[in-house]
Design a protein around this motif. Structure first.
Motif, PDB file in Angstrom:
ATOM      1  N   TYR A 179       0.827  -1.207   0.000  1.00 45.95           N
ATOM      2  CA  TYR A 179       0.000   0.000   0.000  1.00 45.95           C
ATOM      3  C   TYR A 179       0.868   1.267   0.000  1.00 45.95           C
ATOM      4  CZ  TYR A 179      -3.566   3.384   1.296  1.00 45.95           C
ATOM      5  OH  TYR A 179      -4.402   4.474   1.317  1.00 45.95           O
ATOM      6  N   THR A 180       1.921   1.263   0.808  1.00 48.71           N
ATOM      7  CA  THR A 180       2.815   2.419   0.873  1.00 48.71           C
ATOM      8  C   THR A 180       3.948   2.334  -0.147  1.00 48.71           C
ATOM      9  OG1 THR A 180       4.216   1.391   2.557  1.00 48.71           O
ATOM     10  CG2 THR A 180       2.340   2.702   3.333  1.00 48.71           C
ATOM     11  N   GLY A 181       4.129   1.153  -0.750  1.00 46.59           N
ATOM     12  CA  GLY A 181       5.201   0.984  -1.722  1.00 46.59           C
ATOM     13  C   GLY A 181       6.576   0.894  -1.093  1.00 46.59           C
ATOM     14  N   GLU A 182       6.648   0.445   0.152  1.00 46.32           N
ATOM     15  CA  GLU A 182       7.923   0.343   0.864  1.00 46.32           C
ATOM     16  C   GLU A 182       8.428  -1.093   0.843  1.00 46.32           C
ATOM     17  OE1 GLU A 182       7.467   3.567   4.421  1.00 46.32           O
ATOM     18  OE2 GLU A 182       6.143   1.828   4.488  1.00 46.32           O
ATOM     19  N   THR A 183       9.740  -1.256   0.694  1.00 45.80           N
ATOM     20  CA  THR A 183      10.365  -2.571   0.729  1.00 45.80           C
ATOM     21  C   THR A 183      11.649  -2.501   1.534  1.00 45.80           C
ATOM     22  OG1 THR A 183       9.497  -3.108  -1.476  1.00 45.80           O
ATOM     23  CG2 THR A 183      11.270  -4.492  -0.638  1.00 45.80           C
ATOM     24  N   TRP A 184      11.817  -3.461   2.435  1.00 46.03           N
ATOM     25  CA  TRP A 184      13.043  -3.588   3.217  1.00 46.03           C
ATOM     26  C   TRP A 184      13.697  -4.925   2.878  1.00 46.03           C
ATOM     27  CZ3 TRP A 184       8.414  -1.772   4.909  1.00 46.03           C
ATOM     28  CH2 TRP A 184       8.371  -0.518   5.532  1.00 46.03           C
ATOM     29  N   THR A 185      15.011  -4.943   2.717  1.00 47.33           N
ATOM     30  CA  THR A 185      15.730  -6.185   2.453  1.00 47.33           C
ATOM     31  C   THR A 185      16.929  -6.290   3.372  1.00 47.33           C
ATOM     32  OG1 THR A 185      17.137  -5.200   0.730  1.00 47.33           O
ATOM     33  CG2 THR A 185      15.050  -6.201   0.030  1.00 47.33           C
ATOM     34  N   GLY A 186      17.248  -7.507   3.767  1.00 41.57           N
ATOM     35  CA  GLY A 186      18.422  -7.761   4.585  1.00 41.57           C
ATOM     36  C   GLY A 186      19.110  -9.038   4.158  1.00 41.57           C
ATOM     37  N   SER A 187      20.426  -8.985   4.022  1.00 41.66           N
ATOM     38  CA  SER A 187      21.231 -10.149   3.635  1.00 41.66           C
ATOM     39  C   SER A 187      22.687  -9.838   3.964  1.00 41.66           C
ATOM     40  CB  SER A 187      21.082 -10.434   2.135  1.00 41.66           C
ATOM     41  OG  SER A 187      21.750  -9.433   1.371  1.00 41.66           O
ATOM     42  N   ALA A 188      23.578 -10.732   3.542  1.00 40.57           N
ATOM     43  CA  ALA A 188      25.006 -10.482   3.749  1.00 40.57           C
ATOM     44  C   ALA A 188      25.481  -9.252   2.993  1.00 40.57           C
ATOM     45  CB  ALA A 188      25.806 -11.706   3.316  1.00 40.57           C
ATOM     46  N   LEU A 189      24.707  -8.785   2.023  1.00 36.88           N
ATOM     47  CA  LEU A 189      25.054  -7.586   1.256  1.00 36.88           C
ATOM     48  C   LEU A 189      24.675  -6.305   2.002  1.00 36.88           C
ATOM     49  CD1 LEU A 189      23.922  -8.730  -2.306  1.00 36.88           C
ATOM     50  CD2 LEU A 189      26.226  -8.768  -1.328  1.00 36.88           C
ATOM     51  N   GLY A 190      23.932  -6.434   3.109  1.00 36.38           N
ATOM     52  CA  GLY A 190      23.535  -5.271   3.881  1.00 36.38           C
ATOM     53  C   GLY A 190      22.031  -5.147   3.999  1.00 36.38           C
ATOM     54  N   ALA A 191      21.598  -4.076   4.653  1.00 36.50           N
ATOM     55  CA  ALA A 191      20.178  -3.787   4.828  1.00 36.50           C
ATOM     56  C   ALA A 191      19.819  -2.544   4.037  1.00 36.50           C
ATOM     57  CB  ALA A 191      19.856  -3.586   6.309  1.00 36.50           C
ATOM     58  N   PHE A 251      16.456   0.012   2.243  1.00 40.70           N
ATOM     59  CA  PHE A 251      15.071   0.461   2.195  1.00 40.70           C
ATOM     60  C   PHE A 251      14.806   1.029   0.810  1.00 40.70           C
ATOM     61  CE2 PHE A 251      12.126   4.168   2.891  1.00 40.70           C
ATOM     62  CZ  PHE A 251      10.976   3.426   3.080  1.00 40.70           C
ATOM     63  N   LEU A 252      13.733   0.560   0.171  1.00 39.56           N
ATOM     64  CA  LEU A 252      13.378   0.992  -1.185  1.00 39.56           C
ATOM     65  C   LEU A 252      12.000   1.608  -1.177  1.00 39.56           C
ATOM     66  CD1 LEU A 252      13.652   1.050  -4.318  1.00 39.56           C
ATOM     67  CD2 LEU A 252      12.750  -1.293  -4.312  1.00 39.56           C
ATOM     68  N   ARG A 253      11.885   2.815  -1.745  1.00 40.71           N
ATOM     69  CA  ARG A 253      10.595   3.462  -1.911  1.00 40.71           C
ATOM     70  C   ARG A 253      10.685   4.474  -3.043  1.00 40.71           C
ATOM     71  NH1 ARG A 253       7.099   7.005   2.535  1.00 40.71           N
ATOM     72  NH2 ARG A 253       5.181   7.115   1.302  1.00 40.71           N
ATOM     73  N   ALA A 254       9.643   4.497  -3.866  1.00 40.96           N
ATOM     74  CA  ALA A 254       9.552   5.447  -4.978  1.00 40.96           C
ATOM     75  C   ALA A 254      10.789   5.402  -5.865  1.00 40.96           C
ATOM     76  CB  ALA A 254       9.327   6.854  -4.445  1.00 40.96           C
ATOM     77  N   GLY A 255      11.312   4.197  -6.084  1.00 41.74           N
ATOM     78  CA  GLY A 255      12.453   4.026  -6.972  1.00 41.74           C
ATOM     79  C   GLY A 255      13.795   4.399  -6.375  1.00 41.74           C
ATOM     80  N   GLN A 256      13.800   4.827  -5.110  1.00 45.03           N
ATOM     81  CA  GLN A 256      15.040   5.220  -4.440  1.00 45.03           C
ATOM     82  C   GLN A 256      15.417   4.178  -3.390  1.00 45.03           C
ATOM     83  OE1 GLN A 256      16.806   8.082  -5.324  1.00 45.03           O
ATOM     84  NE2 GLN A 256      15.276   8.218  -6.964  1.00 45.03           N
ATOM     85  N   THR A 257      16.675   3.749  -3.407  1.00 44.34           N
ATOM     86  CA  THR A 257      17.171   2.757  -2.458  1.00 44.34           C
ATOM     87  C   THR A 257      18.259   3.383  -1.590  1.00 44.34           C
ATOM     88  OG1 THR A 257      16.741   0.956  -4.022  1.00 44.34           O
ATOM     89  CG2 THR A 257      18.225   0.485  -2.190  1.00 44.34           C
ATOM     90  N   ARG A 258      18.196   3.129  -0.295  1.00 46.08           N
ATOM     91  CA  ARG A 258      19.248   3.620   0.594  1.00 46.08           C
ATOM     92  C   ARG A 258      19.556   2.583   1.668  1.00 46.08           C
ATOM     93  NH1 ARG A 258      17.379   5.865   5.528  1.00 46.08           N
ATOM     94  NH2 ARG A 258      15.127   6.266   5.627  1.00 46.08           N
ATOM     95  N   ALA A 259      20.794   2.600   2.108  1.00 43.79           N
ATOM     96  CA  ALA A 259      21.213   1.716   3.194  1.00 43.79           C
ATOM     97  C   ALA A 259      20.592   2.184   4.500  1.00 43.79           C
ATOM     98  CB  ALA A 259      22.726   1.699   3.298  1.00 43.79           C
ATOM     99  N   ILE A 260      20.274   1.231   5.366  1.00 41.69           N
ATOM    100  CA  ILE A 260      19.686   1.560   6.661  1.00 41.69           C
ATOM    101  C   ILE A 260      20.471   0.865   7.767  1.00 41.69           C
ATOM    102  CG2 ILE A 260      17.366   1.990   5.784  1.00 41.69           C
ATOM    103  CD1 ILE A 260      16.607  -0.846   6.663  1.00 41.69           C
ATOM    104  N   GLY A 261      20.290   1.358   8.988  1.00 40.27           N
ATOM    105  CA  GLY A 261      20.969   0.759  10.127  1.00 40.27           C
ATOM    106  C   GLY A 261      20.308   1.139  11.431  1.00 40.27           C
ATOM    107  N   VAL A 262      20.535   0.336  12.442  1.00 43.19           N
ATOM    108  CA  VAL A 262      19.971   0.573  13.766  1.00 43.19           C
ATOM    109  C   VAL A 262      20.673   1.755  14.420  1.00 43.19           C
ATOM    110  CG1 VAL A 262      19.359  -1.853  14.047  1.00 43.19           C
ATOM    111  CG2 VAL A 262      21.587  -1.043  14.848  1.00 43.19           C
ATOM    112  N   ARG A 263      20.117   2.232  15.525  1.00 41.20           N
ATOM    113  CA  ARG A 263      20.750   3.327  16.256  1.00 41.20           C
ATOM    114  C   ARG A 263      21.310   2.818  17.580  1.00 41.20           C
ATOM    115  NH1 ARG A 263      15.254   6.701  17.714  1.00 41.20           N
ATOM    116  NH2 ARG A 263      14.393   5.302  19.303  1.00 41.20           N
ATOM    117  N   ALA A 264      22.265   3.520  18.102  1.00 40.88           N
ATOM    118  CA  ALA A 264      22.830   3.178  19.407  1.00 40.88           C
ATOM    119  C   ALA A 264      21.867   3.595  20.515  1.00 40.88           C
ATOM    120  CB  ALA A 264      24.172   3.876  19.600  1.00 40.88           C
ATOM    121  N   CYS A 265      21.684   2.720  21.492  1.00 46.55           N
ATOM    122  CA  CYS A 265      20.864   3.029  22.666  1.00 46.55           C
ATOM    123  C   CYS A 265      21.304   2.090  23.776  1.00 46.55           C
ATOM    124  CB  CYS A 265      19.374   2.874  22.366  1.00 46.55           C
ATOM    125  SG  CYS A 265      18.310   3.270  23.771  1.00 46.55           S
TER     126      CYS A 265
END
Length: 211
Positions: A66-78, A80-94
């Motif tokens: 519905y939102t057109g969002e896709t998340w992928t995770g593998s040995a190649l990294g994590a 986020f894909l939306r509206a044709g744009q892909t960017r690397a994502i990562g957790v935050r320190a806490c």
């Protein structure tokens, strides 16, 4: 399409059961994770697809059509894909529990002993959010949440989330700190230090096996 491309692979799904379960490679499918949210008109649900090799999840995909969002995770990294744009994502320190944002789908799904353990953890965090299903793990992988605690999960509920959380730099285990890819009790954390603290809070209700 999986059968056409990989005819010798196993496929396990919430709706269609299991096929070729003895194969080294296994695809696990959940067509709609978060059915309650889906039928209520919320967007906190998704389609889950995982690939496991020799029982270990190595690729996880979460798609929200519905939102057109896709998340992928593998040995190649994590990513986020939306509206044709892909960017690397990562957790935050806490590192501190009192700075953490915690999520669970529904606290009323926990049996009594688990509910008490979750409540003890909840009282120590800064903020708690509900109703996330798979979407909460995606937010953790993007650095928006710090903890996700669940119980009673099936393999198709969690296998796609394991590679995603780990590729983003987080930890995801059962409540004893072991493998959670077959479901049951699940704890996901963005920070390994926070994961250890959360495990201590959940230890009294940890079963070490799927519910």
């Amino acid at each position: 399409r999986i059968r056409r491309a990989f005819p010798d692979d196993a496929i396990v799904g919430e709706e269609q059961g299991a096929d070729r379960t003895g194969a080294r490679r296994c695809w696990t499918i959940d067509p709609i994770d978060g059915t309650r949210g889906f039928i209520s008109g919320f967007v906190q649900w998704g389609m889950l697809l995982a690939l496991s090799v020799d029982g270990e999840p190595v690729l996880g995909v979460v798609h929200q059509p519905y939102t057109g969002e896709t998340w992928t995770g593998s040995a190649l990294g994590a990513e986020f894909l939306r509206a044709g744009q892909t960017r690397a994502i990562g957790v935050r320190a806490c590192e501190a529990l009192d700075a953490a944002v915690l999520a669970t789908t529904d606290p009323f799904l926990f049996p009594e002993a688990e509910a008490d353990a979750f409540d003890a953890l909840r009282r120590g965090v800064r903020l708690t959010r509900y109703g996330g299903d798979c979407y909460a793990y995606c937010m953790l992988a993007m650095g928006q949440l710090d903890l996700v605690v669940e119980s009673g999960l099936s393999p198709w509920d969690v296998r796609a989330l394991v590679p995603l959380v780990e590729a983003a730099g987080g930890r995801i285990t059962d409540w004893r700190g072991g493998d959670c890819s077959d479901g049951g009790q699940v704890l996901a954390s963005g920070d390994a230090r926070l994961h250890a603290i959360a495990l201590d809070h959940l230890a009294a209700a940890a079963t070490g096996s799927p519910s």
